[in-house]
Design a protein around this motif. Structure first.
Motif, PDB file in Angstrom:
ATOM      1  N   GLY A  91       6.695   0.703   7.303  1.00  0.00           N
ATOM      2  CA  GLY A  91       6.637   1.649   6.230  1.00  0.00           C
ATOM      3  C   GLY A  91       8.254   2.228   5.697  1.00  0.00           C
ATOM      4  O   GLY A  91       8.948   2.112   6.747  1.00  0.00           O
ATOM      5  N   THR A  92       8.366   2.638   4.550  1.00  0.00           N
ATOM      6  CA  THR A  92       9.620   3.011   3.926  1.00  0.00           C
ATOM      7  C   THR A  92       9.088   4.251   3.458  1.00  0.00           C
ATOM      8  O   THR A  92       8.132   4.558   2.567  1.00  0.00           O
ATOM      9  N   ARG A  93       9.586   5.435   4.065  1.00  0.00           N
ATOM     10  CA  ARG A  93       9.432   6.716   3.336  1.00  0.00           C
ATOM     11  C   ARG A  93      10.251   7.024   2.190  1.00  0.00           C
ATOM     12  O   ARG A  93      11.649   7.072   2.243  1.00  0.00           O
TER      13      ARG A  93
ATOM     14  N   ALA B 121       6.120   9.091  -1.287  1.00  0.00           N
ATOM     15  CA  ALA B 121       5.095   8.709  -0.554  1.00  0.00           C
ATOM     16  C   ALA B 121       5.454   7.521   0.533  1.00  0.00           C
ATOM     17  O   ALA B 121       6.864   7.566   0.649  1.00  0.00           O
ATOM     18  N   MET B 122       4.699   7.191   1.734  1.00  0.00           N
ATOM     19  CA  MET B 122       5.103   6.356   2.544  1.00  0.00           C
ATOM     20  C   MET B 122       4.541   4.792   1.917  1.00  0.00           C
ATOM     21  O   MET B 122       3.376   4.781   1.471  1.00  0.00           O
ATOM     22  N   TYR B 123       5.346   3.999   2.023  1.00  0.00           N
ATOM     23  CA  TYR B 123       4.881   2.700   1.297  1.00  0.00           C
ATOM     24  C   TYR B 123       5.218   1.738   2.221  1.00  0.00           C
ATOM     25  O   TYR B 123       5.995   1.468   3.213  1.00  0.00           O
ATOM     26  N   PHE B 124       3.735   0.979   2.540  1.00  0.00           N
ATOM     27  CA  PHE B 124       3.447   0.051   3.490  1.00  0.00           C
ATOM     28  C   PHE B 124       3.482  -1.539   2.920  1.00  0.00           C
ATOM     29  O   PHE B 124       2.787  -1.600   1.860  1.00  0.00           O
ATOM     30  N   CYS B 125       3.985  -2.486   3.466  1.00  0.00           N
ATOM     31  CA  CYS B 125       4.068  -3.820   3.308  1.00  0.00           C
ATOM     32  C   CYS B 125       2.968  -4.333   4.227  1.00  0.00           C
ATOM     33  O   CYS B 125       3.205  -3.915   5.484  1.00  0.00           O
ATOM     34  N   ALA B 126       2.221  -5.377   3.866  1.00  0.00           N
ATOM     35  CA  ALA B 126       1.194  -5.949   4.949  1.00  0.00           C
ATOM     36  C   ALA B 126       1.357  -7.525   4.473  1.00  0.00           C
ATOM     37  O   ALA B 126       1.559  -7.718   3.521  1.00  0.00           O
ATOM     38  N   SER B 127       0.747  -8.161   5.511  1.00  0.00           N
ATOM     39  CA  SER B 127       0.744  -9.556   5.266  1.00  0.00           C
ATOM     40  C   SER B 127      -0.489 -10.173   6.107  1.00  0.00           C
ATOM     41  O   SER B 127      -0.920  -9.655   7.023  1.00  0.00           O
ATOM     42  N   SER B 128      -0.885 -11.095   5.660  1.00  0.00           N
ATOM     43  CA  SER B 128      -2.156 -12.108   6.115  1.00  0.00           C
ATOM     44  C   SER B 128      -1.831 -13.561   6.045  1.00  0.00           C
ATOM     45  O   SER B 128      -1.129 -13.965   5.235  1.00  0.00           O
ATOM     46  N   GLY B 129      -2.475 -14.245   7.047  1.00  0.00           N
ATOM     47  CA  GLY B 129      -2.327 -15.743   7.166  1.00  0.00           C
ATOM     48  C   GLY B 129      -3.176 -16.474   5.766  1.00  0.00           C
ATOM     49  O   GLY B 129      -2.668 -17.345   5.121  1.00  0.00           O
TER      50      GLY B 129
ATOM     51  N   TYR C 163       0.738  -1.046   0.138  1.00  0.00           N
ATOM     52  CA  TYR C 163      -0.019   0.080  -0.333  1.00  0.00           C
ATOM     53  C   TYR C 163       0.841   1.086   0.073  1.00  0.00           C
ATOM     54  O   TYR C 163       2.097   1.073   0.292  1.00  0.00           O
ATOM     55  N   ARG C 164       0.188   2.417  -0.336  1.00  0.00           N
ATOM     56  CA  ARG C 164       0.858   3.368  -0.264  1.00  0.00           C
ATOM     57  C   ARG C 164       0.269   4.589   0.296  1.00  0.00           C
ATOM     58  O   ARG C 164      -0.976   4.765   0.324  1.00  0.00           O
ATOM     59  N   GLN C 165       0.834   5.587   0.954  1.00  0.00           N
ATOM     60  CA  GLN C 165       0.067   6.832   1.387  1.00  0.00           C
ATOM     61  C   GLN C 165       0.921   7.985   1.263  1.00  0.00           C
ATOM     62  O   GLN C 165       2.130   8.417   1.779  1.00  0.00           O
ATOM     63  N   ILE C 166       0.506   8.778   0.470  1.00  0.00           N
ATOM     64  CA  ILE C 166       0.900  10.237   0.248  1.00  0.00           C
ATOM     65  C   ILE C 166       0.426  11.029   1.322  1.00  0.00           C
ATOM     66  O   ILE C 166      -0.632  10.911   1.691  1.00  0.00           O
ATOM     67  N   LEU C 167       1.650  11.881   1.479  1.00  0.00           N
ATOM     68  CA  LEU C 167       1.407  12.719   2.627  1.00  0.00           C
ATOM     69  C   LEU C 167       0.214  13.590   2.660  1.00  0.00           C
ATOM     70  O   LEU C 167      -0.197  14.054   1.812  1.00  0.00           O
TER      71      LEU C 167
END
Lengths: 109, 113
Positions: free
Chosen positions: B107-109, B88-96, B35-39
Motif C-alpha cells: 500500500g501507499t498511504r 486513503a491507502m491505495y493498494f495495487c494487486a495482481s493475478s496470473g 483498490y483503495r481503503q479510506i481510514l
C-alpha cells in the motif's frame, strides 16, 4: 444489490479460545470467495479461496468453509499472533473483488 | 516468494496537485488492479487492467484517475488533481489470470492537505 456482510465487527479471544467469523453474501453469480488477513497499515494477505458450496480449506489454525449464502472462518486455539483484521471478499465479475468491512480479532495471552 | 511492491509507502500532497503511485506486480502476472481503503472503511475496487487496457472501473474511478503500464514491470495510478477525499491507502494487486487469486502490495498511504 450485491452485498458482503461480516460479523462480528470485533472479537476478543483468550489464547486457546476457538471461535468462528461469519461472512454472508448476496451476489448474483459468485466467482469465488476469498479470505484475507490484514495487519494495521498493511495490505491484505491472502489466506483462502473457496469456489463452491461444501468446499473447505485449512491452514494451520484457520479453516474456511462455504455454503450457498455464507462462509465461516474458524480459528482453532488461537495465538496472539493471529490478532489481525480478517477480510472476506467475493469476486463479482472477472477481476473485481467486493470486500466486507472485516472482523477485527484480538487474541490475548 | 514473489510479491507485489509499491512506492512510495507514504505521500503527502497539496490539494490540486498531481500524484503518481507506483506498483511492481508479480513478474509473470497479467492482470493488475488498484483498490483503495479510506481510514476505517472497506477496501474498495477502483480499476482492473489487462493487455494495456482498462477491463473494468468503478464509479470512484472518474476522469481524475488514470492507469498506465509504462514498461514491462511497472503499473501506475495517476490522480490528476487531488482532493481532500482522495486521502486513503491505495493498494495495487495482481493475478496470473482473471479467475486466479489477487495478491496485494503493502500500500501507499496518501494524505491530501
Amino acid at each position: 444489490e450485491d452485498q458482503v456482510t461480516q460479523s462480528p465487527e470485533a472479537l476478543r479471544l483468550q489464547e486457546g479460545e476457538s471461535s468462528s467469523l461469519n461472512c454472508s453474501y448476496t451476489v448474483s453469480g459468485l466467482r469465488g470467495l476469498f479470505w484475507y488477513r490484514q495487519d494495521p497499515g498493511k495490505g491484505p494477505e491472502f489466506l483462502f479461496t473457496l469456489y463452491s458450496a461444501g468446499e473447505e480449506k485449512e491452514k494451520e489454525r484457520l479453516k474456511a468453509t462455504l455454503t450457498k449464502k455464507e462462509s465461516f472462518l474458524h480459528i482453532t486455539a488461537p495465538k496472539p499472533e493471529d490478532s489481525a483484521t480478517y477480510l472476506c471478499a467475493v469476486r463479482l465479475s472477472w477481476g473485481k473483488l467486493q470486500f466486507g468491512a472485516g472482523t477485527q480479532v484480538v487474541v490475548t495471552p | 516468494e514473489p510479491e507485489v511492491t509499491q512506492t512510495p509507502s507514504h505521500q503527502v500532497t497539496q490539494m490540486g496537485q498531481e500524484v503518481i503511485l507506483r506498483c511492481v506486480p508479480i513478474s509473470n502476472h497479467l492482470y493488475f488492479y488498484w483498490y483503495r481503503q479510506i481510514l476505517g472503511q472497506k477496501v474498495e475496487f477502483l480499476v482492473s487492467f489487462y493487455n494495456n487496457e482498462i477491463s473494468e472501473k468503478s464509479e470512484i474511478f472518474d476522469d481524475q484517475f488514470s492507469v498506465e503500464r509504462p514498461d514491462g514491470s511497472n503499473f501506475t495510478l495517476k490522480i490528476r488533481s487531488t482532493k481532500l477525499e482522495d486521502s486513503a491507502m491505495y493498494f495495487c494487486a495482481s493475478s496470473g489470470d482473471r479467475d486466479e487469486t489477487q495478491y496485494f502490495g503493502p500500500g501507499t498511504r496518501l494524505l491530501v492537505l
